[in-house]
Design a protein around this motif. Structure first.
Motif, PDB file in Angstrom:
ATOM      1  N   LYS A   1      -8.341   2.024  -4.249  1.00 18.56           N
ATOM      2  CA  LYS A   1      -7.224   1.602  -3.502  1.00 18.56           C
ATOM      3  C   LYS A   1      -7.259   1.896  -2.037  1.00 18.56           C
TER       4      LYS A   1
ATOM      5  N   PHE B   1      -4.541  -7.822  -5.010  1.00 25.74           N
ATOM      6  CA  PHE B   1      -5.376  -6.491  -4.906  1.00 25.74           C
ATOM      7  C   PHE B   1      -5.762  -6.118  -6.315  1.00 25.74           C
TER       8      PHE B   1
ATOM      9  N   TYR C   1     -13.142  -4.718  -5.462  1.00 22.62           N
ATOM     10  CA  TYR C   1     -12.643  -3.230  -4.843  1.00 22.62           C
ATOM     11  C   TYR C   1     -12.982  -2.209  -5.794  1.00 22.62           C
ATOM     12  N   THR C   2     -13.234  -1.144  -5.200  1.00 23.62           N
ATOM     13  CA  THR C   2     -13.637  -0.010  -6.054  1.00 23.62           C
ATOM     14  C   THR C   2     -12.494   1.062  -5.875  1.00 23.62           C
TER      15      THR C   2
ATOM     16  N   GLY D   1      -8.537  -7.931  -7.805  1.00 18.29           N
ATOM     17  CA  GLY D   1      -9.770  -7.756  -7.273  1.00 18.29           C
ATOM     18  C   GLY D   1     -10.457  -6.355  -7.939  1.00 18.29           C
ATOM     19  N   LEU D   2      -9.408  -5.370  -8.105  1.00 19.14           N
ATOM     20  CA  LEU D   2      -9.794  -3.984  -8.496  1.00 19.14           C
ATOM     21  C   LEU D   2     -10.546  -4.269  -9.980  1.00 19.14           C
TER      22      LEU D   2
ATOM     23  N   CYS E   1       0.763  -1.235   0.014  1.00 15.94           N
ATOM     24  CA  CYS E   1       0.051   0.150  -0.018  1.00 15.94           C
ATOM     25  C   CYS E   1       0.932   1.324   0.018  1.00 15.94           C
TER      26      CYS E   1
END
Length: 437
Positions: free
Chosen positions: A437, A425, A434-435, A428-429, A238
């Motif tokens: 970060k 991650f 996920y929408t 998933g985006l 991250c």
């Protein structure tokens, strides 16, 4: 997990068997899903994080490789690298781009004005392929040669040859892709006599690349992200803001600084990379590397300095210091000289295995300090959070010594393998799990 064994067919050569890699990739993927108590039909998307700059070429029509994967650690191009770096032509190129930078202040020209080649770049090894492997050269002349890093090869195999592509993070790590212009570098390819027809299209990092054929996993599985390992670790840690730093200590050591939306041009041992592209967003990194952390530790284990890597921390802490013993790493590619070998200095009759192990671990911390100082001096962005990952980051001796040397707090996640998490991650985006970060 399963380790892919490197092959050493000649001194300095490092290769991977593509069929073994493919078989292990499929096997480990199936085992991971099974171990999680899931079925392949429950997988919303596959994210692939791979070793960078390791490449292969193959016949476009038959899919047959012309050679094994040539590893980023391979030294077969050392003579070519040495010849080019000493050449008059490269000096002329430096002068031309220095003038262009002076006139335009364009950082792209600044980077080119300090262009040097190294053995860990793909460019020189690819040039070697077309000079030494006749089948690849002939296929390229007929537009029948495909080039791919590990991600491209896996995608090609997963889709039974129907999808041929890479992403920006993997492309930018080859040394053949221009991160400023965001395209394959035609000028460099012309200089090195590498045909432009061999390169795959470059896609977003978080992107629907197609689906794995149902014969492989029993069902079709969407491939929703491809990302180079170091950039994946940055994403997994991250490190989303300019100045965030990711330090990976595994086979090699990599310091990556998020430089935001601007590619970083350096006169030193740092180089610009594209971290990832998601939609319209490009994120850039500045990277410095040391190439043989894991190699040195594995060598020490092979010659029985210790039995298990887990012992090294206690061995290093069992002595007050290294008794003046220093370890100079250089098993793969040194900072400045690909022919340089590793060595110990300061050996005495009183030197024990513990002193030798401590010297090896200290060399990792000292190289971390060296790269940190280069970054602080050259990256004109205040450094923020520093986060570490990779197998060697589990060694508290190395981590504490590095932290003491740079006088900074280093955060370490519970899970040291952040490349896989970063790929997950990103997948998933792309799949809509996920929408943001």
């Amino acid at each position: 997990w399963e380790q892919v064994e490197s092959l050493y067919p000649c001194p300095g050569w490092v290769e991977l068997d593509p069929e073994v890699l493919w078989s292990q990739f499929v096997g480990v993927t199936k085992e991971a899903v099974q171990a999680a108590g899931l079925h392949m039909r429950q997988i919303a998307g596959l994210g692939i994080s791979t070793q960078r700059a390791t490449f292969i070429t193959w016949h476009k029509r038959t899919g047959k490789p012309f050679h094994n994967f040539i590893s980023w650690q391979d030294l077969r191009s050392a003579e070519l690298v040495n010849s080019w770096n000493k050449s008059f032509l490269l000096k002329v190129i430096h002068v031309i781009f220095t003038v262009l930078h002076f006139l335009t202040r364009n950082d792209r020209y600044l980077a080119a004005s300090f262009l040097t080649f190294s053995t860990h770049q793909t460019s020189m090894k690819l040039s070697w392929v077309f000079k030494n492997i006749h089948e690849a050269e002939e296929a390229a002349k007929r537009n029948n040669c495909c080039f791919g890093t590990v991600d491209t090869w896996l995608l090609y195999r997963l889709t039974k040859g129907s999808v041929y592509a890479t992403d920006y993070s993997n492309a930018s790590a080859t040394g053949i892709f221009d991160p400023f212009m965001k395209c394959w570098n035609s000028g460099l390819c012309y200089l090195l006599s590498i045909p432009m027809s061999i390169y795959p299209p470059v896609k977003d990092t978080s992107f629907n690349f197609g689906s794995a054929d149902s014969e492989i996993f029993g069902v079709t599985v969407p491939i929703m992200a491809m990302v180079a390992d170091q950039q994946a670790a940055v994403f997994g840690e991250c490190c989303f803001h300019p100045g965030d730093v990711k330090v990976t200590m595994g086979t090699g050591g990599f310091w990556n600084v998020n430089t935001g939306e601007h590619a970083f041009a350096s006169q030193t041992d740092l180089y610009p990379l594209i971290g990832w592209k998601i939609g319209k967003e490009f994120v850039y990194l500045a990277e410095g590397c040391m190439t043989d952390i894991g190699t040195a530790i594995k060598w020490a284990q092979d010659i029985n300095l210790f039995t298990s890597v887990d012992e090294t921390e206690k061995m290093a802490q069992s002595v007050a210091d290294s008794q003046g013993v220093c370890f100079v790493p250089g098993f793969q590619v040194s900072l400045n000289d690909p022919y340089l070998g590793a060595c110990f200095t300061g050996l005495k009759p009183s030197t024990t295995r513990n002193h030798l192990v401590r010297a090896i671990l200290e060399s990792v911390a000292f190289r971390n300090k060296q790269l940190y100082d280069i970054i602080v001096k050259n990256v004109r962005i205040p450094l923020q959070t520093i986060r570490a990952d990779g197998g060697v980051s589990n060694n508290s001796f190395v981590m504490q010594m590095t932290s003491d040397l740079i006088n900074k707090k280093i955060e370490k996640p519970a899970n040291a393998d952040m490349s896989s998490l970063g790929a997950a991650f990103l997948a998933g985006l792309a799949s809509g799990m996920y929408t943001l970060k």
